[in-house]
Design an enzyme around this catalytic site. Structure first.
Site, mmCIF file in Angstrom:
data_model
loop_
_atom_site.group_PDB
_atom_site.id
_atom_site.type_symbol
_atom_site.label_atom_id
_atom_site.label_comp_id
_atom_site.label_asym_id
_atom_site.label_seq_id
_atom_site.Cartn_x
_atom_site.Cartn_y
_atom_site.Cartn_z
ATOM 1 C CG HIS A 228 15.306 25.625 -30.798
ATOM 2 N ND1 HIS A 228 16.185 25.728 -31.838
ATOM 3 C CD2 HIS A 228 14.205 26.338 -31.164
ATOM 4 C CE1 HIS A 228 15.656 26.487 -32.805
ATOM 5 N NE2 HIS A 228 14.455 26.866 -32.412
ATOM 6 C CG ASP A 309 13.351 30.014 -30.873
ATOM 7 O OD1 ASP A 309 13.461 29.591 -29.709
ATOM 8 O OD2 ASP A 309 14.214 29.819 -31.751
ATOM 9 C CD GLU A 310 13.285 28.816 -35.528
ATOM 10 O OE1 GLU A 310 13.473 29.276 -36.658
ATOM 11 O OE2 GLU A 310 14.194 28.346 -34.847
ATOM 12 C CB ALA A 311 7.747 25.419 -30.106
ATOM 13 C CG PHE A 312 7.883 24.890 -36.389
ATOM 14 C CD1 PHE A 312 7.177 26.061 -36.133
ATOM 15 C CD2 PHE A 312 9.122 24.993 -37.009
ATOM 16 C CE1 PHE A 312 7.686 27.300 -36.493
ATOM 17 C CE2 PHE A 312 9.635 26.225 -37.371
ATOM 18 C CZ PHE A 312 8.932 27.380 -37.108
#
Ligand code: TNX
Length: 509
Positions: A228, A309-312
């Site tokens: 993000h 979060d969501e650290a793809f």
């Protein structure tokens, strides 16, 4: 009592007592210390949409409103309110408790020709959880200070204690920092949909913190890391990894007609999970240490939220090492690190509190991640996305909102869950509190926030404050819909543009 008044969150005990109602007018004498008196005038004037003088300088024999700090009541929000035709007395151990009692009083007022009536009643009340939060995403769309203050007033009216500000995301960096002025100079003037964005100066931020503190709310700032972070690359290209565009992200962008994220270009779409800081470079750690150090200095509250979060776009081993190191850095700054539950799998500093954003019926991975925080005994904040993500649509016809959290979230679904029933092995002792979240991909003004928050924020507040769901007949959907419907006239007077949900019997004044 037969019909409980329209009180949300539901108090511990409400008893009708003998006697006629109290009549509150602008001239009702107010007996209170100066700070409590100012709070009473502010809260009751807002609730009546009328300036109530409530004079303190009368040697009055008229029935008075008395606010007293007594020692037989627990600190941090508990209060007792006794009202009848001879007076109203609110007692608490501290100013936070008096304010909670005043917000209950505000909900009890009904207009009459002679003034505002308060039924003869005794309320004994105390919260279930100490942390009762609301997260506001000011990154996807920017909201000016006045809107944030309006949100603080709304949160305070439901007895919330924490405002979590999601200050940074792919679409913009919203907090000015002396150490890195380029963040706001180069990375704040964008937002979803191509609007102008914006940022808070350090002074703006401190004004928000002070406004919240005066209403007994603590600001929890979030710098979302290491994902993000696309916006960071607009200011400091060498710190940002190239966007990782998966086939899914590309397909979704295509459906929405959005451009794909491109290094060095502002991102104004709704995609998530494609960005990362460069974790193989010590310069990133220096940057993060500067940012968090300055933020810690600006923030009086105990928590710093690090996202996670969501650290793809981040390799798992690098993600784990980063979270481990950066949570320790925050602990060394004397703050309590807070992360989304994703970071539970990393070896985070033992003080780290997790924030669960999975569903009310969790999958194995989020259960394991959440339990990791509880095993380390630091605890967890619950934000189940299919209940208290207030950016979800109410139903298929809601103009704003998303649906990824198991479809639309009706008011009933926002209400009918209990914090201790989400994850096996996590009960009241492990739960720091409950936090609702309003992400702003599809929301760009205060009226939009209001419509998505109300009435569901009231359901979240009840989960955070009141006894467990089903523990009393009143702690039920049937009771809630009647009580929340009774708040319609108050919310209109307070200028809250609530969603007039068809399942709720809204009172007309
Ligand atoms: C998930 S919750 C996100 C956010 C989005 C939100 C939209 C979480 C930790 N990440 O990035 O804005 O869903 O509902």
């Amino acid at each position: 009592m037969t019909a409980i008044p329209a009180l949300v969150p539901l108090p511990r005990s409400v008893i009708a007592i003998e006697g006629a109602p109290f009549v509150l007018t602008a001239q009702t004498p107010l007996i209170a210390d100066p700070d409590a008196a100012a709070a009473a005038r502010r809260i009751l004037s807002a609730a009546t949409a009328q300036t109530l003088a409530l004079p303190s300088d009368v040697s009055a024999s008229a029935p008075a409103l008395t606010l007293s700090l007594g020692s037989d009541i627990a600190p941090l929000g508990a209060y007792r309110l006794v009202a009848g035709d001879t007076g109203i007395e609110i007692s608490a151990a501290d100013a936070a408790g008096l304010a909670a009692g005043l917000h209950t009083l505000a909900q009890l007022l009904s207009p009459a020709s002679e003034g505002w009536l308060v039924p003869a009643i005794r309320v004994d009340d105390a919260p279930r959880f100490a942390y009762r939060g609301l997260m506001l995403d000011v990154a996807r769309h920017f909201f000016p200070v006045a809107d944030v203050c309006a949100v603080i007033d709304r949160a305070a009216s439901l007895k919330l204690t924490h405002l979590h500000l999601h200050l940074t995301d792919d679409q913009g960096w919203r907090l000015q920092l002396h150490a890195h002025p380029a963040l706001t100079a180069a990375a704040s003037n964008s937002e979803i949909g191509g609007g102008p964005g914006g940022f808070y100066t350090r002074e703006d931020y401190q004004e928000i913190v002070a406004y919240a503190a005066a209403r007994h709310l603590t600001v929890v700032p979030e710098i979302d890391l290491p994902g993000h972070t696309h916006a960071v690359g607009l200011a400091y290209p060498h710190l940002a990894a190239d966007p990782v565009v998966t086939p899914e992200l590309a397909a979704e962008a295509g459906t929405r007609g959005e451009a794909l994220p491109t290094a060095g270009m502002p991102y104004t779409g709704l995609g998530v999970g494609f960005s990362s800081l460069r974790l193989d470079d010590e310069a990133t750690f220096d940057f993060v240490a500067d940012v968090l150090g300055e933020l810690a200095h600006l923030t009086p509250g105990p928590y710093l939220h690090l996202g996670g979060d969501e650290a793809f776009g981040t390799a798992p081993d690098q993600y784990d090492a980063f979270l481990s190191r950066v949570t320790q850095l925050v602990a060394d700054l004397g703050k309590v690190p807070l992360t989304w539950h994703d970071a539970g799998r990393a070896d985070v500093a033992p003080e780290t509190v997790g924030q669960y954003w999975g569903l009310t019926t969790p999958d194995a991975e989020s259960t394991d991640a959440a339990l990791a925080f509880v095993r380390r005994a630091s605890g967890i904040i619950l934000s189940p996305a299919d209940a208290v993500y207030l950016d979800m649509k109410y139903d298929d016809d809601t103009p704003r909102g998303l649906t990824w959290a198991n479809g639309p979230t009706s008011v009933r679904r926002a209400y009918e869950w209990d914090p201790a029933s989400i994850i096996d092995g996590i009960d009241d002792d492990d739960i720091v509190g409950v936090e609702a979240a309003v992400w702003t991909e599809t929301i760009d003004d205060l009226a939009g926030l209001d419509t998505m928050m109300f009435p569901r924020l009231a359901a979240a507040a009840e989960a955070a404050w009141s006894a467990p769901l089903g523990s009393t007949p009143e702690r039920s959907w049937e009771s809630f819909r009647r009580r929340v419907g009774g708040l319609g006239p108050l919310w209109r007077r307070q200028g809250i543009a609530f969603h007039p949900d068809g399942r709720i019997p809204w009172a007309q004044e």
